[in-house]
Design a protein around this motif. Structure first.
Motif, PDB file in Angstrom:
ATOM      1  N   PRO A 257     -41.969   0.682  30.109  1.00 14.92           N
ATOM      2  CA  PRO A 257     -41.107   1.751  29.596  1.00 14.92           C
ATOM      3  C   PRO A 257     -39.668   1.548  30.105  1.00 14.92           C
ATOM      4  O   PRO A 257     -39.467   1.084  31.229  1.00 14.92           O
ATOM      5  CB  PRO A 257     -41.712   3.010  30.210  1.00 14.92           C
ATOM      6  CG  PRO A 257     -43.122   2.661  30.553  1.00 14.92           C
ATOM      7  CD  PRO A 257     -43.123   1.190  30.870  1.00 14.92           C
ATOM      8  N   CYS A 258     -38.695   1.905  29.258  1.00 12.60           N
ATOM      9  CA  CYS A 258     -37.282   1.711  29.638  1.00 12.60           C
ATOM     10  C   CYS A 258     -36.943   2.451  30.920  1.00 12.60           C
ATOM     11  O   CYS A 258     -36.010   2.081  31.633  1.00 12.60           O
ATOM     12  CB  CYS A 258     -36.358   2.142  28.500  1.00 12.60           C
ATOM     13  SG  CYS A 258     -36.489   3.897  28.067  1.00 12.60           S
ATOM     14  N   THR A 259     -37.721   3.497  31.240  1.00 13.63           N
ATOM     15  CA  THR A 259     -37.432   4.282  32.441  1.00 13.63           C
ATOM     16  C   THR A 259     -37.637   3.480  33.734  1.00 13.63           C
ATOM     17  O   THR A 259     -37.180   3.898  34.788  1.00 13.63           O
ATOM     18  CB  THR A 259     -38.336   5.529  32.492  1.00 13.63           C
ATOM     19  OG1 THR A 259     -39.696   5.113  32.349  1.00 13.63           O
ATOM     20  CG2 THR A 259     -37.979   6.505  31.384  1.00 13.63           C
ATOM     21  N   TRP A 260     -38.326   2.333  33.647  1.00 11.92           N
ATOM     22  CA  TRP A 260     -38.528   1.486  34.828  1.00 11.92           C
ATOM     23  C   TRP A 260     -37.489   0.371  34.948  1.00 11.92           C
ATOM     24  O   TRP A 260     -37.530  -0.423  35.886  1.00 11.92           O
ATOM     25  CB  TRP A 260     -39.943   0.898  34.847  1.00 11.92           C
ATOM     26  CG  TRP A 260     -40.968   1.901  35.280  1.00 11.92           C
ATOM     27  CD1 TRP A 260     -41.945   2.475  34.528  1.00 11.92           C
ATOM     28  CD2 TRP A 260     -41.122   2.461  36.606  1.00 11.92           C
ATOM     29  NE1 TRP A 260     -42.690   3.352  35.275  1.00 11.92           N
ATOM     30  CE2 TRP A 260     -42.214   3.363  36.554  1.00 11.92           C
ATOM     31  CE3 TRP A 260     -40.441   2.291  37.821  1.00 11.92           C
ATOM     32  CZ2 TRP A 260     -42.641   4.090  37.674  1.00 11.92           C
ATOM     33  CZ3 TRP A 260     -40.864   3.015  38.933  1.00 11.92           C
ATOM     34  CH2 TRP A 260     -41.945   3.895  38.849  1.00 11.92           C
ATOM     35  N   ASN A 261     -36.593   0.281  34.002  1.00 13.71           N
ATOM     36  CA  ASN A 261     -35.467  -0.662  34.119  1.00 13.71           C
ATOM     37  C   ASN A 261     -34.375  -0.150  33.202  1.00 13.71           C
ATOM     38  O   ASN A 261     -34.124  -0.707  32.151  1.00 13.71           O
ATOM     39  CB  ASN A 261     -35.896  -2.087  33.741  1.00 13.71           C
ATOM     40  CG  ASN A 261     -34.740  -3.085  33.793  1.00 13.71           C
ATOM     41  OD1 ASN A 261     -33.612  -2.743  34.193  1.00 13.71           O
ATOM     42  ND2 ASN A 261     -35.012  -4.321  33.374  1.00 13.71           N
ATOM     43  N   ARG A 262     -33.756   0.945  33.621  1.00 11.31           N
ATOM     44  CA  ARG A 262     -32.760   1.590  32.786  1.00 11.31           C
ATOM     45  C   ARG A 262     -31.413   0.892  33.028  1.00 11.31           C
ATOM     46  O   ARG A 262     -30.696   1.211  33.974  1.00 11.31           O
ATOM     47  CB  ARG A 262     -32.664   3.077  33.117  1.00 11.31           C
ATOM     48  CG  ARG A 262     -32.039   3.955  32.059  1.00 11.31           C
ATOM     49  CD  ARG A 262     -30.666   3.571  31.637  1.00 11.31           C
ATOM     50  NE  ARG A 262     -30.167   4.393  30.543  1.00 11.31           N
ATOM     51  CZ  ARG A 262     -29.904   3.922  29.323  1.00 11.31           C
ATOM     52  NH1 ARG A 262     -30.034   2.638  29.044  1.00 11.31           N
ATOM     53  NH2 ARG A 262     -29.458   4.732  28.388  1.00 11.31           N
TER      54      ARG A 262
END
Ligand code: UDP
Ligand code: MN
Length: 301
Positions: A257-262
């Motif tokens: 998920p993008c939340t883990w590498n924003r």
């Protein structure tokens, strides 16, 4: 029926490249934010592997000791012979490097930009799962939660990696895209083959070792054929390799998920992609890891 039993997580192996840091205060500060914020939230002991020259490793040791001390965090430093690692790696990747780099790659140390691609071949078999991180991150969540993404891999996945948050690969694959109307190559989320950012990587080294498919792709001949098929020329190292491979073999990759590498870099916003930029850049939900790529400032949390 065999059941997938999650083993209790006792330790997380984390690899960070930290090199040429001696006269680079900015890099030292970024690294400090990365490890400080990682320890701040971590609920599981961490084994840290630092990839760099001896002077950088000494600096890293001191920064890590200070950060872990603040939170009373459990960790161990694992020492790798980086010189030897670079030599082994150089032998594996030297003929693939020119497709993913501006530089000819004459130095052994240049091979370290491609470390993640062949880590399964240069680390001992006893190391099975690794989280590899850039040094320009800020955690806003527990790294044990990130580790849980390993449990979501499907049978074909060898690594977890987040999408690139800018239209970088829309640009890189533009020739292919004009010749193949309707292709998913370079398209934005959620349905596109967007390409990847390698700032946060979950490497299942066991899967990487045992995957005939993955290892057959990790050859100069295969890379040459894919670059021809997709009219590809890159300069972003390992993330170019993973992105190119994904265009033909998307099932090798678990999309984080993008939340883990924003990623926060907005360099491409005003470079001719204004109309589509936000389709790539948008990331909804609680941000677990901020990535201050292209020297972008990280938020104060
Ligand atoms: N790096 C390093 N020394 C350097 C430059 C880079 O150790 O002089 C490492 C560091 O881990 C860094 C990673 O290489 O996070 C990738 O570089 P960077 O994060 O600056 O690239 P970006 O994410 O902006 O593309
Ligand atoms: Mn980075």
């Amino acid at each position: 029926v065999e059941k997938d039993v999650k083993k209790k997580l006792y330790n997380i192996d984390v690899i960070i490249t930290f090199s040429k840091a001696k006269d680079n205060r900015a890099l030292q500060q970024k690294f400090e934010v990365t490890v400080d914020s990682m320890f701040k939230w971590a609920t599981v002991p961490i084994s840290l592997y630092i990839i760099g020259d001896d002077e950088s490793k000494d600096l890293a040791d001191r920064i890590i000791e200070g950060a872990a001390g603040k939170y009373n965090s459990k960790y161990t430093m694992v020492s790798l012979d980086v010189e030897n690692l670079a030599k082994e790696l150089h032998e594996i990747v030297k003929e693939m490097q020119p497709y993913f780099s501006y530089k000819p790659g004459a130095y052994y140390s240049d091979a370290l930009f491609f470390l993640s691609m062949a880590l399964h071949q240069v680390l001992p078999d006893s190391i099975t799962n690794v989280i590899m991180l850039d040094a320009d991150l800020k955690f806003n969540a527990d790294i044990a939660k990130l580790y849980e993404e390993f449990y979501k891999f499907s049978d074909d996945n060898v690594m977890g990696i987040a999408r690139e948050n800018q239209p970088v690969y829309r640009h890189t694959f533009s020739l292919y895209r004009t010749r193949h109307h309707g292709t998913r190559v370079g398209d934005p989320p959620p349905n596109g083959l967007t390409g990847f950012n390698s700032g946060v990587l979950l490497l299942d080294l066991e899967r990487m070792r045992s995957s005939e498919r993955y290892n057959s792709l990790l050859t100069a001949a295969s890379v040459k054929s894919l670059t021809t098929e997709f009219s590809f020329k890159g300069h972003l190292g390992d993330q170019d390799f993973f992105s190119l491979v994904s265009m033909a073999h998307e099932n090798l990759f678990h999309i984080l998920p993008c939340t883990w590498n924003r990623q926060l870099c907005e360099w491409w916003r005003d470079k001719g992609y204004q109309d589509v930029f936000d389709l790539y850049f948008k990331c909804e939900g609680h941000i677990n890891i901020y990535h201050g790529n292209c020297n972008t400032a990280l938020p104060v949390l």
